[in-house]
Design an enzyme around this catalytic site. Structure first.
Site, mmCIF file in Angstrom:
data_model
loop_
_atom_site.group_PDB
_atom_site.id
_atom_site.type_symbol
_atom_site.label_atom_id
_atom_site.label_comp_id
_atom_site.label_asym_id
_atom_site.label_seq_id
_atom_site.Cartn_x
_atom_site.Cartn_y
_atom_site.Cartn_z
ATOM 1 N N GLY A 42 33.745 22.907 -49.576
ATOM 2 C CA GLY A 42 34.083 22.170 -50.626
ATOM 3 C C GLY A 42 35.553 21.533 -50.605
ATOM 4 O O GLY A 42 35.764 20.280 -51.342
ATOM 5 N N GLU A 79 41.149 25.135 -53.826
ATOM 6 C CA GLU A 79 39.714 24.982 -54.010
ATOM 7 C C GLU A 79 39.010 23.553 -54.693
ATOM 8 O O GLU A 79 40.145 23.164 -55.274
ATOM 9 C CB GLU A 79 39.179 26.222 -55.048
ATOM 10 N N ASP A 80 37.870 23.305 -54.270
ATOM 11 C CA ASP A 80 37.449 22.142 -55.149
ATOM 12 C C ASP A 80 37.258 22.372 -56.611
ATOM 13 O O ASP A 80 37.325 21.761 -57.247
ATOM 14 C CB ASP A 80 36.522 21.401 -54.283
ATOM 15 N N THR A 122 32.120 29.926 -62.220
ATOM 16 C CA THR A 122 32.146 31.546 -62.703
ATOM 17 C C THR A 122 33.456 32.097 -62.521
ATOM 18 O O THR A 122 33.910 33.033 -63.255
ATOM 19 C CB THR A 122 31.045 32.364 -62.088
ATOM 20 N N GLY A 123 34.318 31.872 -61.488
ATOM 21 C CA GLY A 123 35.397 32.455 -61.187
ATOM 22 C C GLY A 123 35.236 33.589 -60.002
ATOM 23 O O GLY A 123 36.207 34.101 -59.624
ATOM 24 N N THR A 161 34.335 33.686 -56.814
ATOM 25 C CA THR A 161 34.917 33.628 -55.467
ATOM 26 C C THR A 161 36.469 33.905 -55.502
ATOM 27 O O THR A 161 37.034 34.450 -54.702
ATOM 28 C CB THR A 161 34.811 32.249 -55.153
ATOM 29 N N LEU A 162 37.137 33.173 -56.491
ATOM 30 C CA LEU A 162 38.513 33.137 -56.400
ATOM 31 C C LEU A 162 38.986 34.517 -56.808
ATOM 32 O O LEU A 162 40.133 34.979 -56.533
ATOM 33 C CB LEU A 162 39.222 32.093 -57.384
ATOM 34 N N LYS A 181 36.204 24.555 -64.430
ATOM 35 C CA LYS A 181 35.060 24.571 -65.293
ATOM 36 C C LYS A 181 35.152 25.668 -66.171
ATOM 37 O O LYS A 181 34.542 26.823 -65.908
ATOM 38 C CB LYS A 181 33.773 24.637 -64.514
ATOM 39 N N ASP A 231 29.263 19.179 -53.144
ATOM 40 C CA ASP A 231 27.560 18.610 -52.472
ATOM 41 C C ASP A 231 26.605 19.027 -53.459
ATOM 42 O O ASP A 231 26.717 20.023 -54.233
ATOM 43 C CB ASP A 231 27.567 19.394 -51.101
ATOM 44 N N ARG A 274 29.233 15.058 -49.949
ATOM 45 C CA ARG A 274 30.307 15.232 -49.688
ATOM 46 C C ARG A 274 31.489 14.334 -49.362
ATOM 47 O O ARG A 274 32.592 14.469 -49.756
ATOM 48 C CB ARG A 274 30.644 16.315 -48.679
HETATM 49 C C1 PRP Z 1 31.432 26.429 -54.440
HETATM 50 C C2 PRP Z 1 33.114 26.172 -54.513
HETATM 51 C C3 PRP Z 1 33.857 27.382 -54.702
HETATM 52 C C4 PRP Z 1 32.715 27.986 -55.455
HETATM 53 C C5 PRP Z 1 32.874 28.187 -56.872
HETATM 54 O O1 PRP Z 1 31.453 26.758 -53.109
HETATM 55 O O2 PRP Z 1 33.490 25.345 -53.578
HETATM 56 O O3 PRP Z 1 34.032 27.962 -53.689
HETATM 57 O O4 PRP Z 1 31.477 27.532 -55.420
HETATM 58 O O5 PRP Z 1 31.953 28.927 -57.754
HETATM 59 P P1 PRP Z 1 32.474 30.130 -58.305
HETATM 60 O O6 PRP Z 1 33.688 30.125 -59.376
HETATM 61 O O7 PRP Z 1 31.099 30.592 -59.123
HETATM 62 O O8 PRP Z 1 32.646 31.542 -57.591
HETATM 63 P P2 PRP Z 1 30.118 26.713 -52.545
HETATM 64 O O9 PRP Z 1 29.365 28.235 -52.640
HETATM 65 O O10 PRP Z 1 28.830 25.745 -53.217
HETATM 66 O O11 PRP Z 1 30.145 26.351 -51.007
HETATM 67 P P3 PRP Z 1 30.619 25.102 -50.452
HETATM 68 O O12 PRP Z 1 31.844 24.774 -50.860
HETATM 69 O O13 PRP Z 1 30.527 25.188 -48.961
HETATM 70 O O14 PRP Z 1 29.732 23.896 -50.843
#
Ligand code: PRP
Length: 189
Positions: free
Chosen positions: A46, A101-102, A106-107, A109-110, A133, A161, A167
């Site tokens: 992303g 990050e794009d 929910t947070g 991942t980070l 968000k 996407d 994208r």
């Molecule tokens: C999306 C976005 C972040 C993550 C955020 O990635 O790019 O990495 O989700 O979500 P979270 O805060 O709920 O964790 P995605 O898994 O859709 O993969 P992509 O970037 O390859 O589309």
């Protein structure tokens, strides 16, 4: 916007608005890291557009690396279980890292990534996200640099996407009702 998408997408941020904000973020980061080594870590896929534009707007020397993470869930909802599917190639030790990050949703991942990079003895770890968000957050993680707060809607474009589509578009758009994923709840996203 391309004519073929006029019944599918509604523009939320124009390419010009995005570029203006990315320039401002670049200036802010350049000031903050004027005298310390900076490493940008872009999260695939992303962040690919944002990372490229941001890097061009940072005037202090920096390195760039990428990671890809996968969070398991039901398609639109993350469960909080995160794994790394592509790791960094450059060492983190002693570097001032800015994660690019794009979107923060929910947070999960980070939160995972920030803890992991700190464990690898980064000198500092900060987060720069284009879209925040906050209303959707499940864990307490905040970005240090935020492009835009957008509370609702399923967003696509500028790296984001739906099923790998959209994208490449230069702006950010909402999918119009009827074109969103079947299990998408507008009140939630
Ligand atoms: C999306 C976005 C972040 C993550 C955020 O990635 O790019 O990495 O989700 O979500 P979270 O805060 O709920 O964790 P995605 O898994 O859709 O993969 P992509 O970037 O390859 O589309």
């Amino acid at each position: 916007m391309l004519m073929e998408y006029q019944d599918t997408l509604k523009e939320i941020l124009s390419p010009e608005e995005i570029q203006k904000r990315v320039r401002e973020l670049g200036e802010e980061i350049s000031r903050d890291y004027e005298s310390s080594p900076l490493m940008l870590v872009g999260i695939l896929k992303g962040a690919y557009q944002f990372l490229a534009d941001l890097s061009r707007n940072i005037t202090t020397p920096h390195t760039v690396d990428f990671m890809r993470l996968k969070s398991y869930g039901s398609g639109v909802e993350s469960s909080g279980q995160v794994t790394i599917t592509k790791d960094l190639e450059l060492p983190v030790l002693g570097n001032n890292v800015v994660i690019v990050e794009d979107i923060i949703d929910t947070g999960y991942t980070l939160d995972y990534l920030k803890k992991m990079l700190s464990l690898q003895n980064a000198a500092s770890v900060k987060i720069c996200c284009l879209v925040d968000k906050k209303e959707r957050r499940q864990v307490d993680v905040n970005a240090d640099y935020v492009g835009f707060d957008i509370p609702r809607g399923f967003l696509v474009g500028y790296g984001l996407d739906y099923d790998e589509k959209y994208r490449y578009l230069p702006g950010i758009y909402h999918l119009l009702p009827g074109h969103e994923p079947a299990n998408f709840r507008p009140s939630d996203r």
